[in-house]
Design a protein around this motif. Sequence first.
Motif, PDB file in Angstrom:
ATOM      1  N   HIS A 143       0.845  -1.194   0.000  1.00 35.15           N
ATOM      2  CA  HIS A 143       0.000   0.000   0.000  1.00 35.15           C
ATOM      3  C   HIS A 143       0.877   1.239   0.000  1.00 35.15           C
ATOM      4  O   HIS A 143       1.896   1.308   0.702  1.00 35.15           O
ATOM      5  N   ILE A 144       0.502   2.215  -0.844  1.00 33.33           N
ATOM      6  CA  ILE A 144       1.180   3.505  -0.856  1.00 33.33           C
ATOM      7  C   ILE A 144       0.141   4.604  -0.665  1.00 33.33           C
ATOM      8  O   ILE A 144      -1.030   4.437  -1.019  1.00 33.33           O
ATOM      9  N   ASP A 145       0.574   5.703  -0.088  1.00 27.77           N
ATOM     10  CA  ASP A 145      -0.334   6.808   0.237  1.00 27.77           C
ATOM     11  C   ASP A 145      -0.011   8.002  -0.654  1.00 27.77           C
ATOM     12  O   ASP A 145       0.738   8.897  -0.272  1.00 27.77           O
ATOM     13  N   LEU A 146      -0.569   7.998  -1.865  1.00 25.66           N
ATOM     14  CA  LEU A 146      -0.391   9.090  -2.821  1.00 25.66           C
ATOM     15  C   LEU A 146      -1.728   9.401  -3.474  1.00 25.66           C
ATOM     16  O   LEU A 146      -2.611   8.538  -3.559  1.00 25.66           O
ATOM     17  N   ASP A 147      -1.870  10.624  -3.946  1.00 20.16           N
ATOM     18  CA  ASP A 147      -3.102  11.037  -4.620  1.00 20.16           C
ATOM     19  C   ASP A 147      -2.983  10.845  -6.126  1.00 20.16           C
ATOM     20  O   ASP A 147      -1.885  10.754  -6.681  1.00 20.16           O
TER      21      ASP A 147
END
Length: 412
Positions: free
Chosen positions: A182-186
């Motif tokens: 999981h990565i947290d980017l828009d």
Amino acid sequence: MRRLLLPLIWPVICGVLLALVLLDYMPSMIGGGERSGGETVSQRPVVEPVQLPATPVERDPPSTRDAPPLQRSEGAASYATAVEKAAPAVVNIYSSRLVERDQHPLMSDPFFEQFFGNSQSGRRRMLSSLGSGVIVSEEGYILTNNHVISGADEIQVALRDGRETIATVIGTDPETDLAVLHIDLDNLPVIGLTDSNNSRVGDIALAIGNPFGVGQTVTMGIISATGRSHLGLNAYEDFIQTDAAINPGNSGGALVNADGALVGINTAIFSRSGGSQGIGFAIPTNLAHDILDDLVVHGRVIRGWLGIEAREVTPGLPASFNINAPRGVVVSDVVEGGPADQAGVRTGDVILSVNGRPLLDAQSAMVDIANIAPGEKLPLELYRDGKRLSVTITVGERPARSMMPTPSDSDS
């Protein structure tokens, strides 16, 4: 004077008349000159204009008017559109881990420590590995191979648009060699998924990944086979085989079709040299999506389990187990207290059918049973002591591999 000129008049008149005749009938003998470009200029007959029809007539260009018609290929001339749809969602994965460096036993002796010290940092080194992954949801979930990130202390993900970030591991499934990050980017690019059951031998296949760390690369081939198993790579095998070039670093990358939709996750190659030899394997999208759902929702992969070890009936097995049975799958061990044990299944029983379907392959049976939800009732037809009998087993949940009482690649 007239007498002197009179004899000359008739020759002059005749000469003028002859010249007029020559000009009228043989103009080429009078000849023109050349233009500066070398084009010869000559007298051309006057052509009357032709009255054109009211509807314009479509004509070929002069250069191709007499040429044979072109043969056009039915296939696509370029797969650039498919690549542009899929490639942004394929990421590079860089994993690193600290390992202890081997040292001579004398270096831990107090006598040598006073000279060389006992620095822990000097005994450690950083190992890095690379691979690929595929963004499959706007929430930032990434599918990749378990072996790409196994044992990593830090995982870095690099997108095609230049962004980089640290990824967290949601879950892994070593038995299919899949992992979810999981990565947290828009504004993440997401690849489209397709039903891998519709994949056919001969379909175009594009492999997208980061081979040898050179950067994102696309190779093309076809699907060479589907449903490949018995390769000894994973406990659960149902591979798509392709001849699209897959090399180290492609692992975890995308295998897409001609429309740019995900068909599978590139996982392994068959090679005698370490490089691509036209035989690569990908985990089908349907299987990968099921693993993704289980890991995200439950934190683990839920599989059906009977608690038996089984193998195919071969010519040598009947003598070993003192059985005389039709072809099927022989139970070589039963887990004590497991679902099969509770239903009365014994070692040496031959399973002839599961849920009414003939059973000839232990590994295929394990895959089929794994897809059954725990708690369901499963009828089995057995052969024991020369007789056929039926039992019904309540399917259990397969325990984690590290917790299994008798781990085996053919455990069901």
